[in-house]
Design a protein around this motif. Structure first.
Motif, mmCIF file in Angstrom:
data_model
loop_
_atom_site.group_PDB
_atom_site.id
_atom_site.type_symbol
_atom_site.label_atom_id
_atom_site.label_comp_id
_atom_site.label_asym_id
_atom_site.label_seq_id
_atom_site.Cartn_x
_atom_site.Cartn_y
_atom_site.Cartn_z
ATOM 1 N N SER A 154 -14.045 -1.147 2.456
ATOM 2 C CA SER A 154 -13.087 -1.692 1.486
ATOM 3 C C SER A 154 -13.352 -1.146 0.090
ATOM 4 O O SER A 154 -12.421 -1.004 -0.712
ATOM 5 C CB SER A 154 -13.176 -3.222 1.473
ATOM 6 O OG SER A 154 -12.804 -3.773 2.710
ATOM 7 N N THR A 205 -4.068 -1.871 -10.221
ATOM 8 C CA THR A 205 -5.469 -1.440 -10.270
ATOM 9 C C THR A 205 -5.722 -0.441 -11.392
ATOM 10 O O THR A 205 -6.889 -0.191 -11.740
ATOM 11 C CB THR A 205 -5.910 -0.827 -8.933
ATOM 12 O OG1 THR A 205 -5.169 0.364 -8.669
ATOM 13 C CG2 THR A 205 -5.746 -1.813 -7.787
ATOM 14 N N LYS A 223 -11.689 2.040 -0.035
ATOM 15 C CA LYS A 223 -10.239 1.813 -0.086
ATOM 16 C C LYS A 223 -9.790 1.459 -1.502
ATOM 17 O O LYS A 223 -8.741 1.931 -1.983
ATOM 18 C CB LYS A 223 -9.850 0.706 0.906
ATOM 19 C CG LYS A 223 -8.361 0.509 1.063
ATOM 20 C CD LYS A 223 -8.037 -0.515 2.152
ATOM 21 C CE LYS A 223 -8.260 0.047 3.540
ATOM 22 N NZ LYS A 223 -7.718 -0.863 4.596
ATOM 23 N N PHE A 224 -10.587 0.650 -2.188
ATOM 24 C CA PHE A 224 -10.253 0.282 -3.566
ATOM 25 C C PHE A 224 -10.303 1.498 -4.484
ATOM 26 O O PHE A 224 -9.385 1.733 -5.281
ATOM 27 C CB PHE A 224 -11.211 -0.792 -4.075
ATOM 28 C CG PHE A 224 -10.940 -1.250 -5.478
ATOM 29 C CD1 PHE A 224 -9.946 -2.183 -5.733
ATOM 30 C CD2 PHE A 224 -11.654 -0.737 -6.554
ATOM 31 C CE1 PHE A 224 -9.680 -2.609 -7.033
ATOM 32 C CE2 PHE A 224 -11.396 -1.139 -7.848
ATOM 33 C CZ PHE A 224 -10.406 -2.087 -8.088
ATOM 34 N N TYR A 257 -13.094 -8.116 4.565
ATOM 35 C CA TYR A 257 -13.519 -6.859 3.969
ATOM 36 C C TYR A 257 -14.716 -6.304 4.738
ATOM 37 O O TYR A 257 -15.411 -7.033 5.458
ATOM 38 C CB TYR A 257 -13.975 -7.057 2.516
ATOM 39 C CG TYR A 257 -12.961 -7.625 1.553
ATOM 40 C CD1 TYR A 257 -11.731 -7.008 1.348
ATOM 41 C CD2 TYR A 257 -13.243 -8.764 0.807
ATOM 42 C CE1 TYR A 257 -10.813 -7.513 0.437
ATOM 43 C CE2 TYR A 257 -12.335 -9.282 -0.111
ATOM 44 C CZ TYR A 257 -11.111 -8.659 -0.288
ATOM 45 O OH TYR A 257 -10.211 -9.162 -1.196
ATOM 46 N N ALA A 286 0.834 -1.216 0.000
ATOM 47 C CA ALA A 286 0.000 0.000 0.000
ATOM 48 C C ALA A 286 0.859 1.253 0.000
ATOM 49 O O ALA A 286 0.458 2.291 -0.509
ATOM 50 C CB ALA A 286 -0.926 -0.011 1.214
ATOM 51 N N THR A 300 -8.431 -6.079 -3.672
ATOM 52 C CA THR A 300 -7.554 -6.483 -4.773
ATOM 53 C C THR A 300 -7.319 -7.993 -4.814
ATOM 54 O O THR A 300 -6.964 -8.523 -5.875
ATOM 55 C CB THR A 300 -6.206 -5.754 -4.707
ATOM 56 O OG1 THR A 300 -5.660 -5.864 -3.390
ATOM 57 C CG2 THR A 300 -6.370 -4.289 -5.060
ATOM 58 N N ASP A 359 -8.547 -4.201 0.587
ATOM 59 C CA ASP A 359 -8.933 -3.221 -0.442
ATOM 60 C C ASP A 359 -9.526 -3.881 -1.690
ATOM 61 O O ASP A 359 -9.579 -3.262 -2.756
ATOM 62 C CB ASP A 359 -7.747 -2.342 -0.821
ATOM 63 C CG ASP A 359 -6.611 -3.110 -1.499
ATOM 64 O OD1 ASP A 359 -6.743 -4.332 -1.717
ATOM 65 O OD2 ASP A 359 -5.590 -2.475 -1.820
ATOM 66 N N PRO A 415 -7.034 9.565 1.435
ATOM 67 C CA PRO A 415 -7.809 8.558 2.168
ATOM 68 C C PRO A 415 -8.823 9.201 3.111
ATOM 69 O O PRO A 415 -8.570 10.248 3.704
ATOM 70 C CB PRO A 415 -6.744 7.790 2.957
ATOM 71 C CG PRO A 415 -5.464 8.028 2.205
ATOM 72 C CD PRO A 415 -5.579 9.427 1.661
ATOM 73 N N VAL A 438 -12.028 4.935 7.045
ATOM 74 C CA VAL A 438 -11.758 3.654 6.388
ATOM 75 C C VAL A 438 -10.869 2.817 7.301
ATOM 76 O O VAL A 438 -9.852 3.288 7.792
ATOM 77 C CB VAL A 438 -11.100 3.871 5.013
ATOM 78 C CG1 VAL A 438 -10.649 2.553 4.415
ATOM 79 C CG2 VAL A 438 -12.070 4.574 4.074
ATOM 80 N N THR A 441 -10.062 4.624 -3.649
ATOM 81 C CA THR A 441 -8.995 5.540 -3.240
ATOM 82 C C THR A 441 -7.654 5.111 -3.814
ATOM 83 O O THR A 441 -6.876 5.937 -4.312
ATOM 84 C CB THR A 441 -8.931 5.624 -1.709
ATOM 85 O OG1 THR A 441 -10.158 6.180 -1.221
ATOM 86 C CG2 THR A 441 -7.766 6.482 -1.243
ATOM 87 N N ARG A 442 -7.389 3.811 -3.758
ATOM 88 C CA ARG A 442 -6.130 3.306 -4.307
ATOM 89 C C ARG A 442 -6.074 3.497 -5.817
ATOM 90 O O ARG A 442 -5.078 4.001 -6.354
ATOM 91 C CB ARG A 442 -5.976 1.821 -3.955
ATOM 92 C CG ARG A 442 -4.786 1.168 -4.639
ATOM 93 C CD ARG A 442 -4.579 -0.266 -4.169
ATOM 94 N NE ARG A 442 -3.514 -0.902 -4.937
ATOM 95 C CZ ARG A 442 -2.977 -2.091 -4.665
ATOM 96 N NH1 ARG A 442 -3.420 -2.776 -3.620
ATOM 97 N NH2 ARG A 442 -2.025 -2.597 -5.413
#
Length: 528
Positions: free
Chosen positions: A495, A48, A498-499, A491, A19, A520, A518, A508, A512, A501-502
């Motif tokens: 989550s 991602t 989080k996904f 999760y 991360a 993935t 996240d 962030p 969260v 955001t990533r």
């Protein structure tokens, strides 16, 4: 993070990145970061970034065991302990001999049979109940404090006792004939995914977009829950001593916590709400005094919470919240002067079009104030109707981040929607998305806001005062989703944030949870 179970092949390894350092990785994916760095030494792009369109479809009120408790390879009802399956009476000690009655339906030809069943989970579609997925069941209580009391510290053995529908809370379906079940078999089913907060739809929709509970400044005492020293609702003096003799009653179960957080059903300050504007008030606003006909309060505009919409906009990433019946409900909210005359908003009659105003989380925020030029522009840009979704799917013009909320009669909510019709609707939307020009780089996340009062045997992880709550289904559908995979990573609803955001390199959101994955692990980004 617990291992995952793959039904057809071993999960590929080596594609997930730490991360930390995501900002640099995302910068690198556009080419050299400058200073003469060679391509050979540049860090690899975050995997991602293969996803260009994230679609979140948010259904209603189903626990994991209620729909997927018999799914092959999943942590289902067969793994439940006897202690979890056998529900306790209100004293927290006595094991019930039979299911409590479905209160309010004790004379009903179908639901009267529940009280004769043993104290154990049972099939809703099987004799003697024989209630298929095409039948609308009674609604069950699903509120912030009751959910915690039903979970009972992780034992999950007080669902029937603290339900207004008794033993209905322990029913589950064989969902193997449902369209979404088949998609779950084809793609990835997450069997360790929990609702973001304890309780019902309002707060869980807030956790979907902000991972936070909004405050109600100076909330009246009449709206605040009355709790004991352990943080549980105080029982009313008229509450029965046993769950076998009647539904539990509470002294005061309010929409607001004692310290001023909105935790249960409450209405948005802007139309479409279920509180028509007061006399002399701007017709685009809800009556701040609430609505006497429905007995519902209105939350003041939220100004102190950051949402995923805020962080996406800050990075110039477009997004939209599409809702079934949004345009029709808005028109009704702007023209009907008494909620007693609503034909769409909060109707909750099986088979009738229904719009749920507390399922529209962005409509609670001052950013979307329709009486200001900026707020009107924000609404026009981001709050859309289902028909707009269909057009954008067909034209290949979906924004990078999509949220879709089906109308009430198509969202699987007990009391006014059945499972099979709603399930088929969501599957039909997915089929349209798969035919979209954007499908090749799309990720669809289908999940449920909360359990709807239905039992689940898995203890939620302990995180904070808000949750997470009971386990719910989540299905990941994408060309990059692992095929035939049951993802056992921990999760919760945050989550999803989080996904997103990533993937889009966002700031962030504070709420969260660090312990939540996240998403993935549900993907195989080694696919071309």
């Amino acid at each position: 993070m617990t291992p995952s179970v793959h039904l057809h092949r071993k999960p590929s390894r080596g594609y997930l990145l730490p991360a930390l350092g995501l900002v640099g990785l995302l910068t690198a994916c556009g080419g050299s970061s400058g200073g003469g760095t060679s391509a050979a030494s540049a860090p690899p792009a975050d995997p991602t970034t293969k996803i260009n369109t994230v679609v979140v479809i948010y259904g209603e009120n189903r626990s994991f065991d209620n729909l997927y408790g018999a799914f092959p390879g999943a942590n289902g009802i067969a793994n439940a302990s006897t202690a979890s399956k056998q529900q306790l009476d209100l004293d927290g000690k006595t094991v019930l001999s039979n299911q409590p009655a479905v209160w309010g339906y004790t004379s009903d030809a179908t639901w009267s049979k529940v009280s004769s069943l043993p104290n154990s989970p049972y099939g809703l579609g099987a004799a003697p109940v024989s209630a298929p997925t095409s039948m609308v069941t009674p609604d069950l209580v699903h509120r912030f404090y009751q959910n915690q009391m039903q979970i009972n510290g992780g034992a999950n053995n007080m669902f029937a006792a603290y339900s207004n529908r008794g033993g209905l809370s322990m029913g589950y379906y064989d969902g193997s004939a449902l369209a979404m079940y088949k998609l779950a078999q084809q793609y990835t089913l997450c069997d360790n995914f929990f609702q973001g907060s304890f309780g019902g739809s309002f707060l869980n929709h807030q956790f979907l977009i902000a991972a936070a509970a909004p405050t109600y400044p100076n909330a009246p005492t009449s709206l605040k829950a009355v709790l004991d020293a352990n943080g549980n609702l105080v029982l009313a003096s008229t509450s029965p001593a046993s769950a076998t003799t009647g539904p539990v009653k509470f002294q005061q179960d309010g929409a607001v916590s004692p310290d001023g957080y909105a935790v249960n059903t409450i209405l948005p300050p802007y139309q479409p709400s279920a509180a028509p504007a007061a006399s002399g008030q701007d017709w685009r606003l809800a009556n701040p005094a609430g609505d006497a006909y429905e007995g519902a309060a209105v939350l003041p505009p939220v100004t102190n919470v950051t949402t995923i919409g805020d962080t996406l906009t800050a990075q110039n990433v477009n997004w939209k919240w599409y809702a079934g019946l949004w345009n029709a409900a808005l028109q009704e909210g702007l023209t009907v002067t008494s909620s007693a005359n609503y034909k769409i908003i909060w109707t909750e009659n099986p088979g009738q079009p229904d719009f749920e105003p507390h399922h529209q989380p962005f409509n609670f925020y001052a950013r979307f104030d329709p009486t200001t030029a900026k707020g009107a522009a924000e609404r026009d840009a981001h709050l859309k109707d289902y028909e707009d979704l269909l057009s954008d799917i067909s034209n290949g013009t979906l924004p990078p981040v999509v949220f879709y909320k089906p109308e009430g009669d198509l969202n699987e909510h007990p009391g006014y929607a059945d499972v099979s019709t709603s399930d088929a609707h969501i599957a039909s939307v997915i089929a349209k998305l798969q035919a979209s020009p954007q499908w090749a780089h799309m990720a669809i996340i289908v999940t449920y806001d909360e359990n709807g009062g239905f039992w689940d045997h898995v203890a939620p992880p302990k995180a904070d005062r808000w949750g997470p709550g009971t386990r719910v289904p989540a299905i990941i559908i994408s060309p990059y989703a692992r095929a035939g995979f049951v993802d056992k990573t921990q999760y919760d609803t945050t989550s999803i944030l989080k996904f997103i955001t990533r993937r889009f390199n966002l700031q962030p959101l504070a709420g969260v949870r660090p312990s939540a994955g996240d998403l993935t692990n549900a993907f195989d980004f080694t696919k071309p």
